[in-house]
Design an enzyme around this catalytic site. Structure first.
Site, short mmCIF file in Angstrom:
data_model
loop_
_atom_site.label_atom_id
_atom_site.label_comp_id
_atom_site.label_asym_id
_atom_site.label_seq_id
_atom_site.Cartn_x
_atom_site.Cartn_y
_atom_site.Cartn_z
N GLN A 125 -24.59 -7.25 2.18
CA GLN A 125 -23.67 -6.76 1.15
C GLN A 125 -24.43 -6.42 -0.14
O GLN A 125 -23.92 -6.61 -1.25
CB GLN A 125 -22.58 -7.80 0.88
CG GLN A 125 -21.47 -7.78 1.92
CD GLN A 125 -20.69 -6.46 1.95
OE1 GLN A 125 -20.58 -5.76 0.95
NE2 GLN A 125 -20.17 -6.11 3.12
N SER A 126 -25.64 -5.90 0.00
CA SER A 126 -26.45 -5.57 -1.16
C SER A 126 -25.84 -4.44 -1.99
O SER A 126 -25.58 -3.35 -1.48
CB SER A 126 -27.84 -5.14 -0.69
OG SER A 126 -28.54 -4.48 -1.73
N ASN A 127 -25.64 -4.70 -3.28
CA ASN A 127 -25.20 -3.65 -4.19
C ASN A 127 -26.31 -2.62 -4.39
O ASN A 127 -26.06 -1.42 -4.56
CB ASN A 127 -24.84 -4.24 -5.55
CG ASN A 127 -23.64 -5.16 -5.47
OD1 ASN A 127 -22.60 -4.77 -4.95
ND2 ASN A 127 -23.79 -6.38 -5.95
#
Ligand SMILES: *Cc1c(COP(=O)(O)O)cnc(C)c1O
Length: 301
Positions: free
Chosen positions: A47-49
């Site tokens: 879920q890396s921005n």
């Protein structure tokens, strides 16, 4: 006397690619384009921005994008939040487990070499965009904040502290140099959302040192204090109290914090604020990460 809290809305730096990573990508992508690259390669948690901002920016610039995303366990992650946006851009996504992810820099270098053998030219962006060139985005951001402040704010510098969530250290490093350059704050409080002070301090110091090379002149910074009391149960997970705080902030201000970074950082400030009269909180974004954690709020809402 309470603490006066100012918020720099870097959750609004753009459209769906918004957040602190876009400040770093501004400089990193310019470098990639200058070098004539046709592909961006980067990495992060599933879920890396940062991975999402890179994928969207690549699509916007007409570049290809390759992502190495760290997954927990062996199940395929659900396509939601940041990962949904990554998928929509058509980025090539490679899932890697924890032990393999430890070798991320080698994985990315090998992918770049493989592309180069096929006539492409890839630009590798480190985790979080956290090298000196990326951190330059936050040196500039601090100058922007200074220019936006009312002239009669008084006090020199105007803020006792800049508070920011810390995940790979680049934002804190850039803020520390920028705060000194702009005369904006006495120190930076970097709220660790994973790992601890011993892990982050040398990393942040190294980025600050490299910034001197990028800027090409002697560079000073304000002190960075890494605080690791606000991490909660672990990376990506909030305590019940932190989730309640996130909901309270939404209800009382319309500002959405995210459960991975910004809720922890602002929650962490609550315990430390008594000695601070005016604080600048840098809201670094992360909305898609909140949308991917709807289930965490089951008992609360
Ligand atoms: C990446 C990220 C951070 C941390 O920034 P670093 O420069 O990696 O320390 C903070 N907040 C959000 C929302 C992020 O995506």
């Amino acid at each position: 006397m309470g603490t006066e809290l100012w918020v720099k809305r870097d959750d609004c730096t753009g459209g769906p690619e918004a957040g602190n990573k876009l400040r770093k990508l501004e400089f990193l992508c310019a470098d990639a384009l200058r070098a004539g690259c046709d592909t961006l390669i980067t990495c992060g948690a599933v879920q890396s921005n940062h991975a999402r901002a890179t994928a969207l920016t690549a699509a916007r610039l007409g570049l290809d994008c390759v992502l190495f995303l760290r997954v927990e366990g062996s199940e395929a992650p659900s396509v939601e939040g940041n990962l949904l946006l990554d998928r929509l851009t058509g980025a090539a996504v490679h899932f890697v487990d924890h032990p393999t992810y430890a070798d991320r820099d080698r994985l990315m270098a090998e992918a770049a070499a493989a592309l180069s053998r096929r006539g492409h030219s890839a630009y590798v962006i480190p985790e979080g965009g956290s090298n000196a060139l990326g951190a330059l985005g936050y040196v500039e951001a601090m100058k922007e904040v200074k220019a936006q402040l009312p002239k009669d704010l008084g006090d020199d510098p105007p803020f006792d502290a800049i508070v920011v969530a810390c995940g790979s250290g680049g934002t804190a490093a850039g803020c520390a140099v920028g705060a000194h350059t702009a005369g904006l704050a006495r120190r930076v409080l970097a709220m660790a959302v994973c790992d601890d002070r011993a892990y982050f301090e040398p990393r942040i110091n190294a980025i600050v040192a490299d910034l001197e090379t990028v800027l090409g002149k002697p560079t000073s910074s304000v002190p960075v204090e890494v605080l690791d009391h606000a991490m909660g149960p672990g990376y990506g997970k909030c305590s019940q109290q932190q989730l309640e705080f996130l909901a309270l902030v939404a209800k009382s201000s319309g500002i959405l914090l995210d459960p991975v970074y910004t809720a922890k950082a602002l929650f962490g400030l609550k315990d430390r604020a008594t000695s601070l009269s005016r604080v600048l909180f840098v809201h670094t974004g992360g909305l898609p990460g909140l949308l991917a954690q709807a289930r965490a709020f089951d008992t609360l809402l």
